[in-house]
Design a protein around this motif. Structure first.
Motif, PDB file in Angstrom:
ATOM      1  N   LEU A 294       7.710  -8.252   1.676  1.00 19.97           N
ATOM      2  CA  LEU A 294       7.680  -9.580   1.076  1.00 19.97           C
ATOM      3  C   LEU A 294       7.895 -10.625   2.160  1.00 19.97           C
ATOM      4  N   ALA A 295       7.467 -11.845   1.884  1.00 20.25           N
ATOM      5  CA  ALA A 295       7.656 -12.932   2.839  1.00 20.25           C
ATOM      6  C   ALA A 295       8.044 -14.196   2.096  1.00 20.25           C
TER       7      ALA A 295
ATOM      8  N   GLY B 200       8.412   8.179  -3.198  1.00 19.52           N
ATOM      9  CA  GLY B 200       7.204   8.240  -2.394  1.00 19.52           C
ATOM     10  C   GLY B 200       7.419   8.746  -0.983  1.00 19.52           C
ATOM     11  N   ARG B 201       8.589   9.342  -0.718  1.00 20.29           N
ATOM     12  CA  ARG B 201       8.886   9.793   0.644  1.00 20.29           C
ATOM     13  C   ARG B 201       8.946  11.308   0.772  1.00 20.29           C
TER      14      ARG B 201
ATOM     15  N   ALA C 264       0.815  -1.211   0.000  1.00 21.10           N
ATOM     16  CA  ALA C 264       0.000   0.000   0.000  1.00 21.10           C
ATOM     17  C   ALA C 264       0.850   1.263   0.000  1.00 21.10           C
ATOM     18  N   GLU C 265       2.094   1.178   0.431  1.00 25.39           N
ATOM     19  CA  GLU C 265       2.953   2.363   0.476  1.00 25.39           C
ATOM     20  C   GLU C 265       4.063   2.316  -0.568  1.00 25.39           C
ATOM     21  N   ALA C 266       3.936   1.397  -1.536  1.00 21.56           N
ATOM     22  CA  ALA C 266       4.878   1.373  -2.657  1.00 21.56           C
ATOM     23  C   ALA C 266       4.708   2.673  -3.462  1.00 21.56           C
ATOM     24  N   PRO C 267       5.787   3.218  -4.025  1.00 22.84           N
ATOM     25  CA  PRO C 267       7.123   2.644  -4.167  1.00 22.84           C
ATOM     26  C   PRO C 267       8.085   2.959  -3.036  1.00 22.84           C
TER      27      PRO C 267
ATOM     28  N   ALA D  20      10.867  -9.494   4.608  1.00 19.60           N
ATOM     29  CA  ALA D  20      11.898  -8.565   4.177  1.00 19.60           C
ATOM     30  C   ALA D  20      11.211  -7.417   3.461  1.00 19.60           C
ATOM     31  N   CYS D  21      11.718  -6.206   3.661  1.00 17.97           N
ATOM     32  CA  CYS D  21      11.183  -5.037   2.975  1.00 17.97           C
ATOM     33  C   CYS D  21      12.159  -4.598   1.897  1.00 17.97           C
TER      34      CYS D  21
END
Length: 233
Positions: A215-216, A230-231, A207-210, A223-224
């Protein structure tokens, strides 16, 4: 050149910093400009490092990591802990020095390992209770100007990944509470995610990409993959 209240050069936005250096083979990764020069030998890597180190004004900005077949370079204005116009100027000058040796500055996004930065995130209800242990057992130090319970820890020699603490709202004893944050060049994120999915991973949060994707693996270990995008703002 404009002056900034906290230093001699203007601090740049993430977009400004990335746009200024991407064409030179550098990338903005976790608040630094990073690149590498593939040399094929340790003596040549040492030569590149020596030439970069004597670029006028590099002190207080440039960090070097010399390896058997390459040198990894990072630029940040230490006085402000961020990228400034001076770092962009140094990236341009260092790339020109490297070009004189018929080598190139490259971010490694077209094959091989990119100029990423690894961090370790620890979920906790009480950072004050575990932070001193992490600091002591790892031989780490406080981030400059930060020593609060929820502030991160760094390797004073820059060899190991930084450690930071993520607040939990309730105990989760069955969940793996340590995860990797892999900060990659903005144009490396999607290829890296595709590779992780092909290796059996799943995307559990985007939801906060990019800015970041979570991921799992097949057992739920997380892991992120993070970028600067996007910051700003």
């Amino acid at each position: 050149m404009k002056e900034h209240a906290r230093g001699a050069y203007q601090m740049l936005t993430r977009q400004e910093a990335s746009d200024a250096v991407t064409g030179l083979g550098w990338r903005l990764v976790l608040g630094e400009l990073r690149t590498q020069v593939l040399t094929g030998s340790l003596p040549l890597a040492a030569d590149v490092a020596a030439r970069a180190a004597v670029v006028p004004g590099a002190e207080g900005h440039l960090r070097l990591d010399v390896r058997a077949d390459r040198v990894i370079l990072a630029l940040q204005t230490a006085a402000v802990g961020w990228v400034t116009e001076r770092d962009v100027e140094l990236a341009q000058q260092i790339s020109a020095v490297v070009d004189e040796l018929r080598l190139e500055t490259t971010a490694g996004v077209d094959g091989g390992r990119s100029v990423q930065v690894l961090e370790i995130g620890i979920d906790t209800l009480d950072a004050a209770a575990i932070r001193p242990f992490c600091r002591a057992v790892l031989g780490y130090t406080d981030e400059p100007g930060r020593s609060g319970a929820w502030d991160g820890l760094i390797d004073p020699l820059g060899q190991g990944p930084a450690v930071w603490f993520q607040r939990m709202d309730a105990p989760r004893p069955q969940r793996n509470r340590i995860h990797f944050d892999v900060s990659v060049p903005h144009d490396e994120a999607e290829p890296r995610i595709r590779a992780a999915l092909a290796a059996g991973g799943t995307v559990t949060y985007d939801a906060e990409a990019p800015a970041f994707w979570v991921l799992a693996d097949a057992e739920g270990n997380e892991a992120c993959v993070t970028t600067w995008r996007g910051r700003d703002g």
